[in-house]
Write a protein that holds these residues in place. Structure first.
Motif, PDB file in Angstrom:
ATOM      1  N   UNK A 176       0.742  -1.179  -0.020  1.00 49.94           N
ATOM      2  CA  UNK A 176       0.058   0.027  -0.083  1.00 49.94           C
ATOM      3  C   UNK A 176       0.822   1.157  -0.047  1.00 49.94           C
ATOM      4  N   UNK A 177       1.896   1.318   0.727  1.00 46.34           N
ATOM      5  CA  UNK A 177       2.837   2.292   0.834  1.00 46.34           C
ATOM      6  C   UNK A 177       3.995   2.274  -0.059  1.00 46.34           C
ATOM      7  N   UNK A 178       3.977   1.138  -0.969  1.00 48.77           N
ATOM      8  CA  UNK A 178       5.219   1.279  -2.079  1.00 48.77           C
ATOM      9  C   UNK A 178       5.144   2.154  -2.881  1.00 48.77           C
ATOM     10  N   UNK A 179       6.200   2.508  -3.815  1.00 50.46           N
ATOM     11  CA  UNK A 179       6.450   3.133  -4.925  1.00 50.46           C
ATOM     12  C   UNK A 179       5.190   2.905  -5.955  1.00 50.46           C
ATOM     13  N   UNK A 180       4.561   3.834  -6.575  1.00 47.45           N
ATOM     14  CA  UNK A 180       3.643   3.621  -7.545  1.00 47.45           C
ATOM     15  C   UNK A 180       3.960   2.704  -8.604  1.00 47.45           C
ATOM     16  N   UNK A 181       5.240   2.698  -9.362  1.00 45.14           N
ATOM     17  CA  UNK A 181       5.716   1.803 -10.370  1.00 45.14           C
ATOM     18  C   UNK A 181       5.782   0.160  -9.754  1.00 45.14           C
ATOM     19  N   UNK A 182       5.885   0.169  -8.542  1.00 44.85           N
ATOM     20  CA  UNK A 182       6.148  -1.179  -7.989  1.00 44.85           C
ATOM     21  C   UNK A 182       4.921  -1.696  -7.662  1.00 44.85           C
ATOM     22  N   UNK A 183       3.750  -0.853  -7.283  1.00 43.06           N
ATOM     23  CA  UNK A 183       2.527  -1.285  -6.737  1.00 43.06           C
ATOM     24  C   UNK A 183       1.750  -1.451  -7.933  1.00 43.06           C
ATOM     25  N   UNK A 205      25.179  -3.473  -2.259  1.00 44.40           N
ATOM     26  CA  UNK A 205      25.473  -2.293  -3.035  1.00 44.40           C
ATOM     27  C   UNK A 205      27.102  -2.251  -3.114  1.00 44.40           C
ATOM     28  N   UNK A 206      27.516  -1.512  -3.884  1.00 39.09           N
ATOM     29  CA  UNK A 206      29.102  -1.320  -4.144  1.00 39.09           C
ATOM     30  C   UNK A 206      29.360  -0.275  -2.940  1.00 39.09           C
ATOM     31  N   UNK A 207      30.347  -0.341  -2.498  1.00 35.54           N
ATOM     32  CA  UNK A 207      30.919   0.692  -1.424  1.00 35.54           C
ATOM     33  C   UNK A 207      30.454   2.220  -1.778  1.00 35.54           C
ATOM     34  N   UNK A 208      29.904   2.969  -0.880  1.00 33.77           N
ATOM     35  CA  UNK A 208      29.691   4.167  -1.134  1.00 33.77           C
ATOM     36  C   UNK A 208      28.344   4.596  -1.517  1.00 33.77           C
ATOM     37  N   UNK A 209      27.841   3.627  -1.997  1.00 37.10           N
ATOM     38  CA  UNK A 209      26.310   3.780  -2.395  1.00 37.10           C
ATOM     39  C   UNK A 209      25.284   3.352  -1.389  1.00 37.10           C
ATOM     40  N   UNK A 210      24.160   4.316  -1.136  1.00 38.06           N
ATOM     41  CA  UNK A 210      23.296   4.402  -0.090  1.00 38.06           C
ATOM     42  C   UNK A 210      22.007   3.770  -0.670  1.00 38.06           C
ATOM     43  N   UNK A 211      21.657   2.630   0.011  1.00 34.23           N
ATOM     44  CA  UNK A 211      20.389   2.105  -0.324  1.00 34.23           C
ATOM     45  C   UNK A 211      19.083   3.054  -0.505  1.00 34.23           C
ATOM     46  N   UNK A 212      18.426   2.749  -1.441  1.00 36.49           N
ATOM     47  CA  UNK A 212      17.345   3.419  -1.721  1.00 36.49           C
ATOM     48  C   UNK A 212      15.900   2.781  -0.944  1.00 36.49           C
ATOM     49  N   UNK A 213      14.952   3.455  -0.934  1.00 32.43           N
ATOM     50  CA  UNK A 213      13.653   3.082  -0.352  1.00 32.43           C
ATOM     51  C   UNK A 213      13.223   2.046  -1.160  1.00 32.43           C
ATOM     52  N   UNK A 214      13.211   2.098  -2.509  1.00 38.16           N
ATOM     53  CA  UNK A 214      12.574   1.350  -3.540  1.00 38.16           C
ATOM     54  C   UNK A 214      13.385  -0.223  -3.173  1.00 38.16           C
ATOM     55  N   UNK A 215      14.706  -0.273  -3.099  1.00 35.84           N
ATOM     56  CA  UNK A 215      15.474  -1.320  -3.148  1.00 35.84           C
ATOM     57  C   UNK A 215      15.097  -2.044  -1.406  1.00 35.84           C
ATOM     58  N   UNK A 216      14.956  -1.229  -0.549  1.00 31.51           N
ATOM     59  CA  UNK A 216      14.587  -1.838   0.842  1.00 31.51           C
ATOM     60  C   UNK A 216      13.058  -2.395   0.768  1.00 31.51           C
ATOM     61  N   UNK A 217      12.298  -1.715  -0.017  1.00 28.88           N
ATOM     62  CA  UNK A 217      10.790  -2.194  -0.125  1.00 28.88           C
ATOM     63  C   UNK A 217      10.908  -3.613  -0.997  1.00 28.88           C
ATOM     64  N   UNK A 218      11.613  -3.741  -1.909  1.00 25.67           N
ATOM     65  CA  UNK A 218      11.716  -5.133  -2.718  1.00 25.67           C
ATOM     66  C   UNK A 218      12.405  -5.842  -1.952  1.00 25.67           C
ATOM     67  N   UNK A 219      13.353  -5.887  -1.067  1.00 26.76           N
ATOM     68  CA  UNK A 219      14.130  -6.765  -0.165  1.00 26.76           C
ATOM     69  C   UNK A 219      13.079  -7.174   0.717  1.00 26.76           C
ATOM     70  N   UNK A 220      12.028  -6.408   1.341  1.00 29.01           N
ATOM     71  CA  UNK A 220      11.355  -6.695   2.307  1.00 29.01           C
ATOM     72  C   UNK A 220       9.997  -7.496   1.817  1.00 29.01           C
ATOM     73  N   UNK A 221       9.492  -7.273   0.528  1.00 34.80           N
ATOM     74  CA  UNK A 221       8.579  -8.173  -0.065  1.00 34.80           C
ATOM     75  C   UNK A 221       9.042  -9.650  -0.580  1.00 34.80           C
ATOM     76  N   UNK A 222      10.395  -9.855  -0.664  1.00 38.32           N
ATOM     77  CA  UNK A 222      11.002 -10.948  -0.999  1.00 38.32           C
ATOM     78  C   UNK A 222      11.232 -11.740   0.157  1.00 38.32           C
ATOM     79  N   UNK A 223      11.560 -10.998   1.507  1.00 36.38           N
ATOM     80  CA  UNK A 223      11.686 -12.046   2.556  1.00 36.38           C
ATOM     81  C   UNK A 223      10.235 -12.411   3.153  1.00 36.38           C
ATOM     82  N   UNK A 224       9.235 -11.420   3.010  1.00 38.73           N
ATOM     83  CA  UNK A 224       7.885 -11.774   3.660  1.00 38.73           C
ATOM     84  C   UNK A 224       7.667 -12.907   2.598  1.00 38.73           C
TER      85      UNK A 224
END
Length: 515
Positions: free
Chosen positions: A237-244, A268-287
């Protein structure tokens, strides 16, 4: 009248007519006696014991009209030796996680003793040995036979002790008498003694206990899977519109498989920060992976429960509206020893489908029973709802009762009561057949004639039903290994199941066995 000063007096009537015995701890007689018994001593008209002289000596102030046996003021009177209790005693146990407190009462309610024992196998043996030293233990009241007292109840049942489930003490009695473990143990024994505790404990040592373990595992897995599904849909429900929009329109199985295929983008590679979209996809995969694992566990447990029901209660599964899950739920309510339920009315009350009076004045009314095992009540409700959809007989009954002015709730209550009656008689018959089968297997093992022993692989028996639902006929063929030829011994036994107990009515042997 004379009065005694500084004198402690105790008196009692002697066996001799008109004779009063006095015992003094001090012997000073002064004027004006205050005791009527002492005044009778000075009355010369009263008869005295022959050869005893005067009842009272005014010179010494001592009683001479009594035997020369006195009691010292410092040494107490000898107490009678307490005899060892004999006969039946009642055992009460207050159970805890680490220790159990036991109390033994006489049939009249006298407390013989209270002791604490560890909650272990050695503690159970010591508890029964201690209670057996005080008398014969035939009945025991145990608190929490389904939790802390389950192991103790099983041990007592194996030792031939009838175990009763005891509810927690009455709050009014607890406020008046207080709360302690010895008092709770005594109250448990008094509940059995008075007849308030009438529910016999489950044995918990057969296939029903196995089904209970599987049912417990399935319930927790279903609850965890439901929670994971709700969390996954809340994240969407709160995910990115494209993913939803990518996942919209998928049913649950397809949705879970799509989320499980998401790549792990958390590394990710060193120095890159994880985005909200990546965290959402990871959460969906684990669930999604968690939901798949829980689904596999639930399916495995369901297969085990189905095999268990088909093996032990096949006729129960043939009834309309009863599946493996419903059958297992009702078996768990009855327990491995259904003979503890004296009648179908007791089973109906245990399931919470017995009518409860709610009449007042000229209005006669019965309401729904809100007590009992709610899981069994829900199982009976599923049976009724299924039959209302697919069984013509149940639908005809429903329409007929509606015309009589009954509400839907009252009709469903009546149907649940009928379903409980049907299940009770089916389970009682099936358990009786299983017990007879066990008795047949034991019969084979006991049959030894000389050097020959029974061949259990070749031996067998057939169990037949009769017009009486409680009577069975068993045809037994026992094969004994011989030197060259096998010896077959045939036997026909007739059994009757009454109140959960097996009674062998008659045996018929073949002529070869009688020779």
């Amino acid at each position: 009248m004379r009065r005694l000063t500084g004198v402690s007096v105790s008196h009692s009537v002697d066996c001799w007519p008109g004779m009063v015995r006095c015992q003094y701890r001090a012997a000073r007689c002064v004027s004006i006696g205050a005791c009527r018994s002492i005044r009778r001593h000075h009355n010369s008209d009263r008869p005295t014991r022959p050869g005893a002289g005067n009842a009272m000596s005014h010179r010494t102030g001592r009683c001479t009209g009594m035997p020369r046996r006195t009691t010292s003021s410092t040494s107490p009177a000898p107490r009678a030796r307490r005899r060892r209790p004999t006969g039946e005693v009642i055992l009460g146990v207050d159970t805890h996680r680490d220790t159990h407190v036991a109390a033994v009462l006489s049939p009249l309610g006298a407390v013989f003793g209270t002791e604490e024992f560890p909650a272990s196998a050695a503690g159970y043996r010591g508890l029964l040995a201690w209670a057996g030293a005080l008398g014969t233990v035939r009945r025991a009241g145990v608190e929490g036979t389904g939790s802390f007292g389950a192991a103790l109840s099983r041990y007592l049942l194996t030792q031939g002790v009838e175990v009763f489930e005891v509810n927690r003490p009455d709050r009014t009695d607890r406020r008046l008498r207080g709360k302690s473990d010895p008092l709770d143990a005594q109250n448990a024994a008094r509940a059995v003694l008075s007849g308030r505790a009438r529910a016999r404990a489950k044995s918990g040592d057969g296939p029903v206990q196995i089904a209970r373990m599987y049912k417990l595992t399935k319930g927790s897995a279903v609850k965890a899977r439901t929670q994971a599904i709700n969390q996954l849909k809340a994240v969407l429900i709160t995910a990115d519109p494209a993913l939803r929009e990518e996942l919209v329109g998928l049913n649950n199985p397809d949705l879970f498989r799509a989320c499980a295929r998401f790549a792990d983008e958390s590394k990710n590679e060193e120095g890159e920060e994880e985005t909200v979209l990546q965290a959402t996809r990871t959460t969906l995969r684990l669930l999604a992976h968690r939901i798949e694992q829980l689904t596999e566990q639930i399916q495995d447990v369901e297969h085990r429960l189905a095999r268990l029901a088909e093996r032990h209660v096949p006729q129960l599964l043939a009834v309309v509206g009863i599946g493996p899950d419903t059958a297992v739920t009702l078996l768990i309510t009855m327990g491995d020893n259904p003979e503890r339920l004296s009648s179908e009315a007791s089973f109906a009350a245990l399931c919470g489908v017995s009518p409860v009076e709610r009449s007042s004045g000229t209005r006669q009314y019965r309401r729904l029973n809100r007590g009992g095992d709610r899981q069994a009540n829900a199982a009976l409700h599923r049976i009724v709802q299924t039959r209302l959809r697919v069984e013509p007989r149940t639908r005809d009954y429903f329409e007929r009762r509606l015309k009589q002015g009954k509400t839907r709730r009252e009709i469903v209550r009546c149907l649940k009561r009928y379903a409980a009656r049907e299940v009770f008689h089916l389970v009682r018959r099936l358990v009786g057949r299983d017990e007879i089968r066990s008795a047949m297997a034991a019969y084979y093992e006991r049959q030894v004639r000389g050097d020959r022993s029974p061949n259990l692989e070749k031996s067998g028996y057939v169990l037949h039903t009769t017009s009486d639902p409680d009577v069975f006929i068993a045809e037994i063929d026992t094969v004994f290994d011989g030197d060259g030829d096998d010896v077959v011994v045939s036997l026909v036994q007739i059994f009757r199941i009454r109140d959960g107990k097996i009674a062998r009515l008659r045996d018929y042997f073949t002529p070869e066995l009688m020779n």
